[in-house]
Scaffold this motif. Structure first.
Motif, PDB file in Angstrom:
ATOM      1  N   LYS A 126       1.878  14.278  -6.169  1.00  0.00           N
ATOM      2  CA  LYS A 126       2.698  13.068  -6.077  1.00  0.00           C
ATOM      3  C   LYS A 126       1.730  11.907  -5.897  1.00  0.00           C
ATOM      4  N   ARG A 127       1.578  11.112  -6.946  1.00  0.00           N
ATOM      5  CA  ARG A 127       0.607  10.025  -6.937  1.00  0.00           C
ATOM      6  C   ARG A 127       1.231   8.762  -6.346  1.00  0.00           C
ATOM      7  N   SER A 128       0.397   7.959  -5.712  1.00  0.00           N
ATOM      8  CA  SER A 128       0.857   6.702  -5.132  1.00  0.00           C
ATOM      9  C   SER A 128      -0.060   5.563  -5.595  1.00  0.00           C
ATOM     10  N   SER A 129       0.370   4.346  -5.313  1.00  0.00           N
ATOM     11  CA  SER A 129      -0.331   3.168  -5.816  1.00  0.00           C
ATOM     12  C   SER A 129      -0.478   2.121  -4.729  1.00  0.00           C
ATOM     13  N   HIS A 130      -1.491   1.277  -4.880  1.00  0.00           N
ATOM     14  CA  HIS A 130      -1.629   0.064  -4.087  1.00  0.00           C
ATOM     15  C   HIS A 130      -1.393  -1.108  -5.040  1.00  0.00           C
ATOM     16  N   TYR A 153      -0.545  12.973  -2.830  1.00  0.00           N
ATOM     17  CA  TYR A 153       0.070  13.955  -1.950  1.00  0.00           C
ATOM     18  C   TYR A 153       0.229  15.250  -2.732  1.00  0.00           C
ATOM     19  N   GLY A 163      -3.568   5.091  -5.111  1.00  0.00           N
ATOM     20  CA  GLY A 163      -3.543   5.367  -3.687  1.00  0.00           C
ATOM     21  C   GLY A 163      -3.781   6.843  -3.437  1.00  0.00           C
ATOM     22  N   LYS A 191       3.562   6.276  -9.804  1.00  0.00           N
ATOM     23  CA  LYS A 191       2.296   6.587 -10.461  1.00  0.00           C
ATOM     24  C   LYS A 191       1.641   5.303 -10.958  1.00  0.00           C
ATOM     25  N   LYS A 219       0.834  -1.195   0.000  1.00  0.00           N
ATOM     26  CA  LYS A 219       0.000   0.000   0.000  1.00  0.00           C
ATOM     27  C   LYS A 219       0.867   1.244   0.000  1.00  0.00           C
ATOM     28  N   LYS A 220       0.366   2.282  -0.650  1.00  0.00           N
ATOM     29  CA  LYS A 220       0.995   3.602  -0.702  1.00  0.00           C
ATOM     30  C   LYS A 220       2.397   3.571  -1.307  1.00  0.00           C
ATOM     31  N   ALA A 221       2.589   2.758  -2.342  1.00  0.00           N
ATOM     32  CA  ALA A 221       3.869   2.740  -3.048  1.00  0.00           C
ATOM     33  C   ALA A 221       4.016   4.046  -3.815  1.00  0.00           C
ATOM     34  N   LEU A 222       5.163   4.689  -3.701  1.00  0.00           N
ATOM     35  CA  LEU A 222       5.355   6.002  -4.322  1.00  0.00           C
ATOM     36  C   LEU A 222       5.736   5.857  -5.793  1.00  0.00           C
TER      37      LEU A 222
END
Length: 115
Positions: A98-102, A82, A79, A13, A8-11
């Motif tokens: 700043k996009r994050s991914s699950h 930010y 995710g 896109k 979860k919340k991998a930095l």
């Protein structure tokens, strides 16, 4: 038997990570590891860690044989985003997202669900 792992919340896109995820969808674990180890992207390093965790979950928790495992499903959901500021010209301030991914990888030893 199905085992899965989630990061979860991998930095990274989601759109960039999905391109790498499409390379391994439906493959067996050894082939997927080979593809990810020879792909030079940040997404491949993150997905490889999640894949190894899912395989370890299947072997340790359910007693599965690692050579029979296949990737039954894998997907990347967006995710949290930010919001940061970026200074622009003429004294303005713009937003820099700043996009994050699950990242989710599910492995199984049966052919059910594999296309």
């Amino acid at each position: 038997m199905e085992a899965y792992a989630i990061h979860k919340k991998a930095l990274i896109k989601p759109r960039l990570a999905r391109m790498t995820m499409d390379l391994i969808r439906g493959k067996d674990v050894e082939t997927a590891r080979g593809i990810l180890e020879n792909t030079n992207t940040k997404a491949s390093r993150l997905i490889l860690k999640v894949l190894n965790s899912a395989v370890a979950n299947a072997v340790n928790n359910f007693g599965a044989n690692e050579s029979n495992l296949r990737i039954s499903e894998c997907y990347i959901n967006p995710g949290p985003v930010y919001k940061r500021i970026k200074f622009a010209s003429r004294g303005n301030v713009d937003r820099h997202d700043k996009r994050s991914s699950h990242i989710t990888v599910c492995v199984s030893d049966t052919a059910k669900g594999v296309k």
